[in-house]
Design a protein around this motif. Structure first.
Motif, PDB file in Angstrom:
ATOM      1  N   MET A   1     -72.092 -18.616  -3.854  1.00  0.00           N
ATOM      2  CA  MET A   1     -71.607 -19.826  -3.210  1.00  0.00           C
ATOM      3  C   MET A   1     -72.337 -21.030  -3.831  1.00  0.00           C
ATOM      4  O   MET A   1     -73.526 -20.985  -4.091  1.00  0.00           O
ATOM      5  N   SER A   2     -71.598 -22.109  -4.032  1.00  0.00           N
ATOM      6  CA  SER A   2     -72.200 -23.308  -4.622  1.00  0.00           C
ATOM      7  C   SER A   2     -73.206 -23.938  -3.658  1.00  0.00           C
ATOM      8  O   SER A   2     -73.135 -23.730  -2.447  1.00  0.00           O
ATOM      9  N   GLU A   3     -74.123 -24.721  -4.212  1.00  0.00           N
ATOM     10  CA  GLU A   3     -75.087 -25.435  -3.376  1.00  0.00           C
ATOM     11  C   GLU A   3     -74.383 -26.366  -2.399  1.00  0.00           C
ATOM     12  O   GLU A   3     -74.799 -26.509  -1.256  1.00  0.00           O
ATOM     13  N   PHE A   4     -73.310 -27.010  -2.888  1.00  0.00           N
ATOM     14  CA  PHE A   4     -72.586 -27.927  -2.011  1.00  0.00           C
ATOM     15  C   PHE A   4     -71.966 -27.183  -0.830  1.00  0.00           C
ATOM     16  O   PHE A   4     -72.067 -27.639   0.312  1.00  0.00           O
ATOM     17  N   LEU A   5     -71.317 -26.038  -1.081  1.00  0.00           N
ATOM     18  CA  LEU A   5     -70.714 -25.283   0.021  1.00  0.00           C
ATOM     19  C   LEU A   5     -71.776 -24.788   0.998  1.00  0.00           C
ATOM     20  O   LEU A   5     -71.549 -24.779   2.211  1.00  0.00           O
ATOM     21  N   GLU A   6     -72.938 -24.408   0.493  1.00  0.00           N
ATOM     22  CA  GLU A   6     -74.033 -24.010   1.381  1.00  0.00           C
ATOM     23  C   GLU A   6     -74.443 -25.178   2.275  1.00  0.00           C
ATOM     24  O   GLU A   6     -74.624 -25.010   3.481  1.00  0.00           O
ATOM     25  N   LEU A   7     -74.586 -26.354   1.669  1.00  0.00           N
ATOM     26  CA  LEU A   7     -74.937 -27.559   2.425  1.00  0.00           C
ATOM     27  C   LEU A   7     -73.873 -27.854   3.486  1.00  0.00           C
ATOM     28  O   LEU A   7     -74.187 -28.087   4.657  1.00  0.00           O
ATOM     29  N   ALA A   8     -72.617 -27.834   3.086  1.00  0.00           N
ATOM     30  CA  ALA A   8     -71.521 -28.144   4.006  1.00  0.00           C
ATOM     31  C   ALA A   8     -71.463 -27.143   5.161  1.00  0.00           C
ATOM     32  O   ALA A   8     -71.166 -27.522   6.305  1.00  0.00           O
ATOM     33  N   LYS A   9     -71.752 -25.898   4.885  1.00  0.00           N
ATOM     34  CA  LYS A   9     -71.711 -24.881   5.942  1.00  0.00           C
ATOM     35  C   LYS A   9     -72.904 -24.979   6.891  1.00  0.00           C
ATOM     36  O   LYS A   9     -72.795 -24.654   8.064  1.00  0.00           O
ATOM     37  N   LYS A  10     -74.061 -25.422   6.395  1.00  0.00           N
ATOM     38  CA  LYS A  10     -75.257 -25.557   7.237  1.00  0.00           C
ATOM     39  C   LYS A  10     -75.166 -26.757   8.179  1.00  0.00           C
ATOM     40  O   LYS A  10     -75.742 -26.754   9.257  1.00  0.00           O
ATOM     41  N   ARG A  11     -74.461 -27.816   7.747  1.00  0.00           N
ATOM     42  CA  ARG A  11     -74.392 -29.046   8.527  1.00  0.00           C
ATOM     43  C   ARG A  11     -73.681 -28.807   9.856  1.00  0.00           C
ATOM     44  O   ARG A  11     -72.678 -28.134   9.926  1.00  0.00           O
ATOM     45  N   PHE A  12     -74.260 -29.347  10.904  1.00  0.00           N
ATOM     46  CA  PHE A  12     -73.620 -29.307  12.216  1.00  0.00           C
ATOM     47  C   PHE A  12     -73.931 -30.606  12.935  1.00  0.00           C
ATOM     48  O   PHE A  12     -74.808 -31.364  12.523  1.00  0.00           O
ATOM     49  N   SER A  13     -73.196 -30.880  13.988  1.00  0.00           N
ATOM     50  CA  SER A  13     -73.410 -32.096  14.772  1.00  0.00           C
ATOM     51  C   SER A  13     -74.638 -31.920  15.642  1.00  0.00           C
ATOM     52  O   SER A  13     -74.593 -31.259  16.676  1.00  0.00           O
ATOM     53  N   CYS A  14     -75.733 -32.529  15.194  1.00  0.00           N
ATOM     54  CA  CYS A  14     -77.007 -32.431  15.900  1.00  0.00           C
ATOM     55  C   CYS A  14     -77.038 -33.483  17.005  1.00  0.00           C
ATOM     56  O   CYS A  14     -76.845 -34.665  16.753  1.00  0.00           O
ATOM     57  N   ARG A  15     -77.293 -33.024  18.229  1.00  0.00           N
ATOM     58  CA  ARG A  15     -77.305 -33.915  19.381  1.00  0.00           C
ATOM     59  C   ARG A  15     -78.638 -33.884  20.131  1.00  0.00           C
ATOM     60  O   ARG A  15     -78.728 -34.281  21.283  1.00  0.00           O
ATOM     61  N   LYS A  16     -79.676 -33.406  19.442  1.00  0.00           N
ATOM     62  CA  LYS A  16     -80.990 -33.322  20.075  1.00  0.00           C
ATOM     63  C   LYS A  16     -82.052 -33.481  18.990  1.00  0.00           C
ATOM     64  O   LYS A  16     -82.040 -32.746  17.999  1.00  0.00           O
ATOM     65  N   PHE A  17     -82.939 -34.460  19.193  1.00  0.00           N
ATOM     66  CA  PHE A  17     -83.893 -34.827  18.156  1.00  0.00           C
ATOM     67  C   PHE A  17     -85.321 -34.799  18.655  1.00  0.00           C
ATOM     68  O   PHE A  17     -85.589 -35.011  19.833  1.00  0.00           O
ATOM     69  N   LYS A  18     -86.240 -34.608  17.710  1.00  0.00           N
ATOM     70  CA  LYS A  18     -87.670 -34.767  17.979  1.00  0.00           C
ATOM     71  C   LYS A  18     -87.979 -36.264  18.001  1.00  0.00           C
ATOM     72  O   LYS A  18     -87.201 -37.080  17.522  1.00  0.00           O
ATOM     73  N   ASP A  19     -89.148 -36.606  18.518  1.00  0.00           N
ATOM     74  CA  ASP A  19     -89.593 -38.001  18.532  1.00  0.00           C
ATOM     75  C   ASP A  19     -90.152 -38.456  17.178  1.00  0.00           C
ATOM     76  O   ASP A  19     -90.500 -39.617  17.017  1.00  0.00           O
ATOM     77  N   THR A  20     -90.230 -37.560  16.237  1.00  0.00           N
ATOM     78  CA  THR A  20     -90.819 -37.846  14.926  1.00  0.00           C
ATOM     79  C   THR A  20     -90.078 -38.979  14.221  1.00  0.00           C
ATOM     80  O   THR A  20     -88.855 -38.924  14.080  1.00  0.00           O
ATOM     81  N   PRO A  21     -90.795 -39.993  13.754  1.00  0.00           N
ATOM     82  CA  PRO A  21     -90.137 -41.073  12.999  1.00  0.00           C
ATOM     83  C   PRO A  21     -89.563 -40.557  11.674  1.00  0.00           C
ATOM     84  O   PRO A  21     -90.063 -39.587  11.107  1.00  0.00           O
ATOM     85  N   VAL A  22     -88.531 -41.231  11.197  1.00  0.00           N
ATOM     86  CA  VAL A  22     -87.938 -40.900   9.899  1.00  0.00           C
ATOM     87  C   VAL A  22     -88.632 -41.758   8.842  1.00  0.00           C
ATOM     88  O   VAL A  22     -88.712 -42.979   8.978  1.00  0.00           O
TER      89      VAL A  22
END
Length: 171
Positions: A1-22
């Motif tokens: 599987m290509s790196e891009f397809l791996e990335l696309a498959k791993k991505r999900f709508s994250c609705r919960k975050f740590k307090d860690t600054p970006v």
């Protein structure tokens, strides 16, 4: 599987975050991904806003419940006055261009180890009252951005996909 397809498959709508600054360097990579995205006739009819101060985040949290207390929120908007308009039917591509930019941003967020979700549920007129510099732009997305909480996970809907033959037609 290509790196891009791996990335696309791993991505999900994250609705919960740590307090860690970006970190600033990660934000710059996210923004670069948006800036290098292709647009019709390379007209670049978009603007990106990064909300990271407590004052700005507080304002954005008033116009959507979908902020998920992320430490950063990114907005993407398109400008129809600057966008390519197809001459055959006068179709303006500002929303397409802005969505391409937003998609690049969303995928870079995932690629550098952060989480987000594409938010379309927000009060755009109120957002523009709070941030008048957004007037003249069609805001296509808000992205809450941050480090996913340890228990962040995709919803059940994430795994529901239509059959290939329902979505693709070869002629």
């Amino acid at each position: 599987m290509s790196e891009f397809l791996e990335l696309a498959k791993k991505r999900f709508s994250c609705r919960k975050f740590k307090d860690t600054p970006v970190e600033r360097d990660k934000l710059e990579k996210i923004l670069e991904a948006g800036i290098i995205a292709p647009t019709a006739k390379n007209s670049q009819p978009f603007k990106i806003w990064v909300f990271e101060s407590e004052e700005a985040l507080s304002k954005v949290r008033k116009i959507t419940p979908c902020h998920f207390n992320a430490p950063v929120i990114i907005a993407v908007g398109g400008d129809s006055e600057e966008a390519f308009t197809r001459p055959f039917d006068e179709r303006n591509f500002e929303d397409v261009d802005a969505s391409i930019i937003a998609t690049h941003i969303m995928l870079e967020i995932q690629d550098i180890g952060l989480g987000s979700t594409w938010v379309g549920f927000f009060d755009e007129p109120e957002l523009k009252k709070l941030f008048p510099e957004m007037n003249g732009y069609d805001i296509v997305a808000l992205f809450p951005v941050g480090y996913p909480a340890d228990d962040a996970a995709p919803t059940e809907r994430h795994f529901t996909k239509k059959a290939f033959d329902e979505l693709v037609s070869f002629k």
